[in-house]
Design a protein around this motif. Structure first.
Motif, short mmCIF file in Angstrom:
data_model
loop_
_atom_site.label_atom_id
_atom_site.label_comp_id
_atom_site.label_asym_id
_atom_site.label_seq_id
_atom_site.Cartn_x
_atom_site.Cartn_y
_atom_site.Cartn_z
N TYR A 1 -14.92 -3.14 1.38
CA TYR A 1 -13.66 -2.91 2.00
C TYR A 1 -12.80 -3.12 0.59
O TYR A 1 -12.69 -4.50 0.25
CB TYR A 1 -13.17 -4.04 3.06
N ASN B 1 -8.25 -2.59 -3.76
CA ASN B 1 -7.79 -1.54 -4.74
C ASN B 1 -8.85 -0.37 -4.90
O ASN B 1 -9.80 -0.79 -5.45
CB ASN B 1 -7.32 -2.13 -5.80
N HIS B 2 -8.48 0.67 -4.48
CA HIS B 2 -9.49 1.82 -4.64
C HIS B 2 -9.80 2.17 -6.14
O HIS B 2 -11.12 2.35 -6.53
CB HIS B 2 -8.85 3.10 -4.16
N CYS C 1 -6.72 5.27 8.37
CA CYS C 1 -7.29 3.93 7.78
C CYS C 1 -8.04 4.31 6.45
O CYS C 1 -9.08 4.99 6.86
CB CYS C 1 -7.90 2.94 8.65
N HIS D 1 -9.06 1.75 4.27
CA HIS D 1 -9.48 0.71 3.37
C HIS D 1 -11.28 0.49 3.58
O HIS D 1 -11.63 -0.50 3.91
CB HIS D 1 -8.97 -0.63 3.96
#
Length: 394
Positions: A112, A115-116, A287, A289
């Motif tokens: 999770y 920050n991608h 979603c 995340h």
């Protein structure tokens, strides 16, 4: 800076590091020796001499992928002391952890992200894994008088009661979904348990017909100064009657809640199911995340469902795992190395989306890190969108 696995003697410092970085409030004392002994998670740490300055915990799971169980790592507790941030400690840990995960037999790794972009550097890619729907209970009023609803029994679960029926429903549901975890009875109970029922305001209900479990619903009552909110934590069903029973139950709360927040697995869209209300009265939020990384590309391609006449070649690039820099011929019953020209060129991040069923070829063709050279029709049949149910937090 030294990178090594976290040992028994480091566990309490690792616990305090995570608590500090994730704003937890704890009573600091001596660690529980029994809990340390039972901790089977694989932790990696960065040490400045003997001081633990950063860590990553790799939680062991088995996930379902196309109905098969695969070994999975769940990355958690990624934390660094403030005075050591921007030192590259987390990068150095990942550079050791990820290749070791391959050697340990992991097929995928998940996390999770905060920050991608940060985690894409290590080969992870975003998986939009569910949609959340927000609406008032009266949206479901047409489910209040369903004929089948009158014969369904609803029972509230309490701590100490058996969770076998919940697990039966979960297993039936989860096996049809990608990225859902294989649960034990103990694991199911953890999802149901509460500390103080009417303080936590967490409630679980089982729906049965003729003593056969059809569905369950776990939700939390959330305070709001204007009107309380019902947040569904998890729901699962074995058939349409079970799904309708959940909606029937939620429709009863018009006097209790201003709104309901209902998450549903990717691939099941509430707006396509409920036809009577005005769709503008239902808010939908995707979603994103959650991220996934392929750890063993060859093994993953062996596991995924393929047509009987499957035959294509794929070239993969991976910056951290040298064994994944490979060209493979993929057939229905075998995946072998080849020197043939690839039908598709991609990196490990793009493969993570395609192989998990998160995206399809039409979307893949719009990415700038995928090249389709040939055999497009076969690739369309292999890499299809699938139901995704992310069931665990870590």
């Amino acid at each position: 800076m030294t990178i090594r696995k976290i040992e028994d003697k480091d566990h309490f410092e690792a616990y305090k590091l995570a608590a500090y970085c994730f704003h937890q409030r704890i009573e600091v004392g001596e660690p529980d020796p029994q809990k340390i002994k039972e901790d089977t998670r694989q932790g990696w740490g960065a040490f400045d001499e003997e001081t633990l300055i950063a860590q990553i915990i790799n939680n062991p799971f088995n996930f379902y992928l196309d109905g098969k169980k695969i070994k999975t790592g769940g990355i958690g507790a990624v934390s660094t002391l403030p005075e050591y941030r921007d030192s590259g400690a987390i990068r150095q840990i990942f550079e050791k952890l990820i290749p070791q995960a391959y050697k340990d037999g992991e097929v995928i790794s998940t996390l999770y992200p905060f920050n991608h972009k940060f985690y894409r550097k290590f080969g992870y890619e975003v998986i939009p894994f569910r949609n959340e729907y927000t609406f008032s209970p009266d949206i479901l009023k047409d489910y209040q008088t369903t004929a089948e609803g009158s014969s369904i029994k609803i029972t509230r679960w309490k701590n100490g009661e058996k969770a076998d029926d919940y697990l039966e429903v979960y297993e039936s549901f989860a096996k049809t979904m990608n990225l859902s975890a294989v649960r034990t009875l103990e694991g199911m109970e953890k999802h149901l348990k509460y500390e103080k029922e009417f303080i936590d305001r967490k409630f679980s209900y089982l729906f049965t017909k003729d003593e056969k479990p059809l569905a369950y619903l776990i939700f939390t009552d959330v305070y709001n100064s204007e009107a309380a909110e019902l947040h569904v934590n998890e729901c699962a069903w074995t058939c349409r009657s079970g799904f309708n029973a959940i909606l029937n139950f939620l429709s009863r709360f018009t006097a209790d809640y201003g709104k309901i927040i209902l998450p549903l697995t990717k691939g099941i869209d509430l707006l396509k199911i409920i036809t009577s209300p005005n769709a503008y009265n239902i808010e939908k939020r995707t979603c994103q995340h959650f991220m996934l990384r392929v750890v063993n590309a060859q093994k993953l391609l062996e596991v995924i469902k393929k047509p009987a006449d499957c035959n294509f070649t794929i070239k993969i690039e991976d910056d951290l795992i040298k064994e994944n820099n490979i060209t493979l011929r993929v057939k229905s019953d075998s995946v072998t190395q080849t020197k043939d020209k690839p039908d598709i060129d991609l990196n490990i991040r793009a493969l993570s989306q395609l192989a998990s069923g998160c995206s399809n070829i039409d979307e893949a063709m719009l990415r700038n890190d995928i090249i389709i050279n040939s055999n497009e029709e076969m690739l369309r049949r292999v890499f299809t969108e699938k139901l995704i149910f992310v069931s665990e937090s870590f």
